[in-house]
Design a protein around this motif. Structure first.
Motif, mmCIF file in Angstrom:
data_model
loop_
_atom_site.group_PDB
_atom_site.id
_atom_site.type_symbol
_atom_site.label_atom_id
_atom_site.label_comp_id
_atom_site.label_asym_id
_atom_site.label_seq_id
_atom_site.Cartn_x
_atom_site.Cartn_y
_atom_site.Cartn_z
ATOM 1 N N VAL A 157 0.897 -1.243 0.080
ATOM 2 C CA VAL A 157 -0.141 -0.019 -0.062
ATOM 3 C C VAL A 157 0.776 1.081 0.017
ATOM 4 O O VAL A 157 0.590 2.104 -0.804
ATOM 5 N N ARG A 158 1.894 1.308 0.990
ATOM 6 C CA ARG A 158 2.758 2.615 0.993
ATOM 7 C C ARG A 158 3.376 2.451 -0.479
ATOM 8 O O ARG A 158 3.534 3.824 -1.093
ATOM 9 N N SER A 159 4.048 1.472 -1.027
ATOM 10 C CA SER A 159 4.435 1.676 -2.436
ATOM 11 C C SER A 159 3.470 2.342 -3.662
ATOM 12 O O SER A 159 3.594 3.096 -4.118
ATOM 13 N N ASP A 160 2.361 1.768 -3.256
ATOM 14 C CA ASP A 160 1.297 2.167 -4.282
ATOM 15 C C ASP A 160 1.119 3.762 -4.108
ATOM 16 O O ASP A 160 0.866 4.502 -4.904
ATOM 17 N N GLU A 161 1.024 4.054 -2.815
ATOM 18 C CA GLU A 161 0.877 5.364 -2.637
ATOM 19 C C GLU A 161 1.721 6.399 -3.051
ATOM 20 O O GLU A 161 1.908 7.400 -3.678
ATOM 21 N N ARG A 162 2.875 5.920 -2.948
ATOM 22 C CA ARG A 162 4.299 6.726 -3.516
ATOM 23 C C ARG A 162 4.041 6.721 -4.810
ATOM 24 O O ARG A 162 4.403 7.691 -5.584
ATOM 25 N N THR A 163 3.816 5.552 -5.651
ATOM 26 C CA THR A 163 3.578 5.670 -7.011
ATOM 27 C C THR A 163 2.479 6.604 -7.423
ATOM 28 O O THR A 163 2.709 7.502 -8.445
ATOM 29 N N GLN A 164 1.546 6.451 -6.712
ATOM 30 C CA GLN A 164 0.269 7.517 -6.975
ATOM 31 C C GLN A 164 0.755 8.987 -6.718
ATOM 32 O O GLN A 164 0.532 9.795 -7.524
ATOM 33 N N ARG A 165 1.324 9.160 -5.771
ATOM 34 C CA ARG A 165 2.119 10.474 -5.625
ATOM 35 C C ARG A 165 2.795 11.131 -6.631
ATOM 36 O O ARG A 165 2.649 12.170 -7.288
ATOM 37 N N ALA A 166 3.816 10.297 -7.042
ATOM 38 C CA ALA A 166 4.656 10.518 -8.398
ATOM 39 C C ALA A 166 3.977 10.831 -9.484
ATOM 40 O O ALA A 166 4.389 11.608 -10.139
ATOM 41 N N VAL A 167 2.910 9.789 -9.722
ATOM 42 C CA VAL A 167 2.152 10.095 -10.937
ATOM 43 C C VAL A 167 1.444 11.272 -10.939
ATOM 44 O O VAL A 167 1.342 12.068 -11.979
ATOM 45 N N ARG A 168 1.025 11.833 -9.920
ATOM 46 C CA ARG A 168 0.132 13.205 -9.536
ATOM 47 C C ARG A 168 1.018 14.223 -9.849
ATOM 48 O O ARG A 168 0.738 15.283 -10.267
ATOM 49 N N ALA A 169 2.301 14.046 -9.269
ATOM 50 C CA ALA A 169 3.017 15.030 -9.566
ATOM 51 C C ALA A 169 3.507 15.405 -10.895
ATOM 52 O O ALA A 169 3.558 16.603 -11.607
ATOM 53 N N MET A 170 3.759 14.114 -11.709
ATOM 54 C CA MET A 170 4.069 14.332 -13.233
ATOM 55 C C MET A 170 2.874 15.031 -13.775
ATOM 56 O O MET A 170 3.260 15.704 -14.887
ATOM 57 N N ASP A 171 1.665 14.388 -13.284
ATOM 58 C CA ASP A 171 0.522 14.977 -14.094
ATOM 59 C C ASP A 171 0.476 16.615 -13.837
ATOM 60 O O ASP A 171 -0.033 17.320 -14.769
ATOM 61 N N THR A 172 0.533 17.141 -12.582
ATOM 62 C CA THR A 172 0.474 18.430 -12.563
ATOM 63 C C THR A 172 1.674 19.062 -13.374
ATOM 64 O O THR A 172 1.326 19.987 -13.859
ATOM 65 N N ILE A 173 2.704 18.619 -13.496
ATOM 66 C CA ILE A 173 3.881 19.299 -14.211
ATOM 67 C C ILE A 173 3.673 19.446 -15.557
ATOM 68 O O ILE A 173 3.388 20.290 -16.201
ATOM 69 N N SER A 174 3.015 18.320 -16.046
ATOM 70 C CA SER A 174 2.763 18.331 -17.625
ATOM 71 C C SER A 174 1.613 18.999 -17.833
ATOM 72 O O SER A 174 1.597 19.551 -18.887
ATOM 73 N N ARG A 175 0.674 19.208 -17.097
ATOM 74 C CA ARG A 175 -0.271 20.218 -17.260
ATOM 75 C C ARG A 175 0.252 21.761 -17.274
ATOM 76 O O ARG A 175 -0.256 22.641 -17.849
ATOM 77 N N ASP A 225 11.279 8.960 -4.350
ATOM 78 C CA ASP A 225 10.746 10.074 -4.104
ATOM 79 C C ASP A 225 11.713 11.443 -4.405
ATOM 80 O O ASP A 225 11.401 12.357 -4.979
ATOM 81 N N LEU A 226 12.868 11.174 -4.177
ATOM 82 C CA LEU A 226 14.033 11.874 -4.540
ATOM 83 C C LEU A 226 14.104 12.183 -6.082
ATOM 84 O O LEU A 226 14.414 13.245 -6.630
ATOM 85 N N ALA A 227 13.922 11.001 -6.752
ATOM 86 C CA ALA A 227 13.890 11.252 -8.361
ATOM 87 C C ALA A 227 12.773 12.110 -8.529
ATOM 88 O O ALA A 227 12.972 12.813 -9.622
ATOM 89 N N VAL A 228 11.730 11.750 -7.916
ATOM 90 C CA VAL A 228 10.489 12.613 -8.596
ATOM 91 C C VAL A 228 10.903 14.251 -8.081
ATOM 92 O O VAL A 228 10.726 15.071 -9.086
ATOM 93 N N LEU A 229 11.456 14.574 -7.003
ATOM 94 C CA LEU A 229 11.822 15.871 -6.550
ATOM 95 C C LEU A 229 12.831 16.532 -7.717
ATOM 96 O O LEU A 229 12.938 17.545 -8.133
ATOM 97 N N ARG A 230 13.893 15.537 -8.055
ATOM 98 C CA ARG A 230 15.033 16.053 -8.997
ATOM 99 C C ARG A 230 14.210 16.300 -10.379
ATOM 100 O O ARG A 230 14.784 17.481 -11.028
ATOM 101 N N ILE A 231 13.225 15.692 -10.664
ATOM 102 C CA ILE A 231 12.698 15.603 -12.036
ATOM 103 C C ILE A 231 11.934 17.355 -11.800
ATOM 104 O O ILE A 231 11.880 18.093 -12.904
ATOM 105 N N LEU A 232 11.365 17.345 -10.753
ATOM 106 C CA LEU A 232 10.551 18.813 -10.523
ATOM 107 C C LEU A 232 11.549 19.894 -10.462
ATOM 108 O O LEU A 232 11.368 20.973 -11.218
#
Length: 464
Positions: free
Chosen positions: A28-46, A162-169
């Motif tokens: 569940v925690r892994s899925d939540e992190r994945t969902q957060r990463a996907v939401r972050a990428m979706d926010t940036i793409s928009r 998580d750090l990879a997502v932050l680096r992308i941002l």
């Protein structure tokens, strides 16, 4: 003996360990992190497609995405002093529960201001403290130009994903800030170029004005040089007239007067010869008066004489006011035809006035000077006894004359023809003859007029 190749570490790939009793919670925690990463990428793409809002909109989305991903109490995106100097804004900070990041350091709590100060000072690595700050550098062309940090609220420490997502941002922020700096620099260059263009245009206008003034000065200098030559020649002619021609005319007048006295003594006042001698005496007196006026006019410096054509015509008319009622009328805006052309026209008018005074038995004359867009029309009308048909025949006779006498009309025609014009004789409305002198306006002196003036023909009837 064979060695078995180790298989892929599924636990490392999925983030869970199948041997643990907490398998489901880890999943569940892994899925939540994945969902957060996907939401972050979706926010940036928009945010990437909202280019019309400028770089600030994308930076705000980066801060919001990072805050949501870390469940952070505070999230800061800031640039190091001395890097991307033209980029704006220099930093953004977002508190938990807020939607709009702020860019004023005074509104931040003390701990957040200290973290912001460290980023601005370029302290990429800090001593660990009790606050769970997560930091990733903002890298541009291999240089650390800032940082994206967050005071996270996660249950566990952020993992490499998580750090990879932050680096992308952070990378998206770096590109946006760099683009912002270049855009602002381009705007500055555009404004500078526009300013330089305006300065060049102003200098061009000033240069054109000064060039025009220079041409005017050159014309004035040329005119002054011509006037100096003319003054010298006028003085010489005046001396010749005074020393020779006037003396001969005076001597002729004295001889006529002596002959008139003898004729009167012999035959009395009824002798026809006596009357002719009286007429001859009057003519010699008039000739002397004309010579004296001519000598006076020639003795004046060119700078003291009247230069424009209307003034020249008025001066010619003034010579005949003693025996004629002369009116001078000028219509239209005066155009410069050149000194030589204007003097030739004035001499032609003088010839016509002399003919009126000598032959027409007139009491009144009207000189009209009319400026048209394409020509200058000068008319000399009188109320005498002349006939335009007779004058037309006379001018043809004068053209063939070779003895130099009786060429007044031919001289008028010759002067006007040299200027590209023509002379006509018509019946004047005040009773006598009207001499029409038409001279075309040179192209460089023409001024555009109204369509009605351009379309008007030569057949319009002038009024005396």
């Amino acid at each position: 003996m064979t060695s078995a190749c180790p298989g892929p570490d599924l636990g490392a790939l999925t983030g869970v360990r199948s041997g643990k009793r907490s398998y489901y919670r880890a999943y569940v925690r892994s899925d939540e992190r994945t969902q957060r990463a996907v939401r972050a990428m979706d926010t940036i793409s928009r945010a990437l497609v909202r280019t019309h809002e400028g770089p600030r909109g994308l930076l705000e989305e980066v801060v919001r995405a990072a805050a949501a991903h870390l469940e952070a109490d505070w999230t800061i995106l800031a640039l190091t002093d001395g890097h991307l100097i033209g980029a704006r804004p220099r930093f953004l900070a977002l508190a938990k529960g807020e939607t709009a990041p702020v860019d004023e350091a005074e509104a931040l709590p003390g701990a957040v201001r200290r973290e912001l100060g460290a980023i601005r000072a370029g302290l990429a690595v800090r001593t660990a403290d009790d606050n769970p700050w997560v930091r990733v550098p903002v890298i541009l062309a291999g240089t650390n130009v800032g940082a994206l940090v967050g005071l996270h609220g996660l249950v566990a420490d952020p993992e490499p994903g998580d750090l990879a997502v932050l680096r992308i941002l952070a990378n998206q922020a770096a590109v946006s800030l760099h683009t912002s700096e270049q855009y602002l620099e381009g705007q500055g260059l555009h404004r500078r170029a526009q300013q330089l263009y305006d300065e060049v245009q102003a200098q061009a206008r000033d240069l054109a004005l000064r060039t025009h003034e220079l041409h005017r000065l050159e014309k004035r200098l040329e005119l002054a040089r011509q006037r100096e030559l003319i003054d010298t020649e006028r003085g010489r002619i005046a001396r010749e007239l005074h020393d020779s021609v006037t003396q001969y005319v005076l001597s002729a007048g004295m001889a006529v007067e002596m002959a008139r006295g003898e004729a009167e003594a012999r035959a009395g006042g009824d002798d026809p010869i006596h009357e002719q001698l009286v007429t001859a005496k009057d003519l010699t007196q008039q000739a002397v008066g004309q010579l004296r006026r001519a000598i006076y006019a020639l003795s004046r410096r060119q700078g003291e004489t009247l230069a424009s054509l209307p003034d020249l015509v008025r001066e010619v008319a003034e010579h005949h006011r003693s025996h004629l009622q002369v009116q001078v009328r000028v219509e239209g805006e005066a155009l410069s035809l050149g000194v030589d052309a204007e003097h030739d026209i004035a001499r032609a008018v003088g010839e016509a006035m002399f003919n009126v005074a000598l032959h027409a038995h007139a009491t009144r004359a009207v000189v009209r000077l009319r400026y048209r867009p394409d020509e200058v029309l000068v008319t000399v009308a009188d109320d005498g006894c002349g006939d335009p048909v007779v004058l037309g025949r006379l001018i043809r006779v004068e053209r063939r004359s070779s003895d130099g006498s009786h060429r007044g009309l031919a001289n008028i025609e010759a002067r006007v023809a040299d200027l590209g014009g023509r002379v006509r004789f018509r019946r004047a409305r005040i009773g006598g003859v009207r001499v029409e002198i038409r001279v075309p306006v040179p192209g460089e002196a023409r001024q555009p007029g109204l369509i009605e003036e351009l379309a008007r023909g030569d057949g319009t009837q002038e009024r005396e």
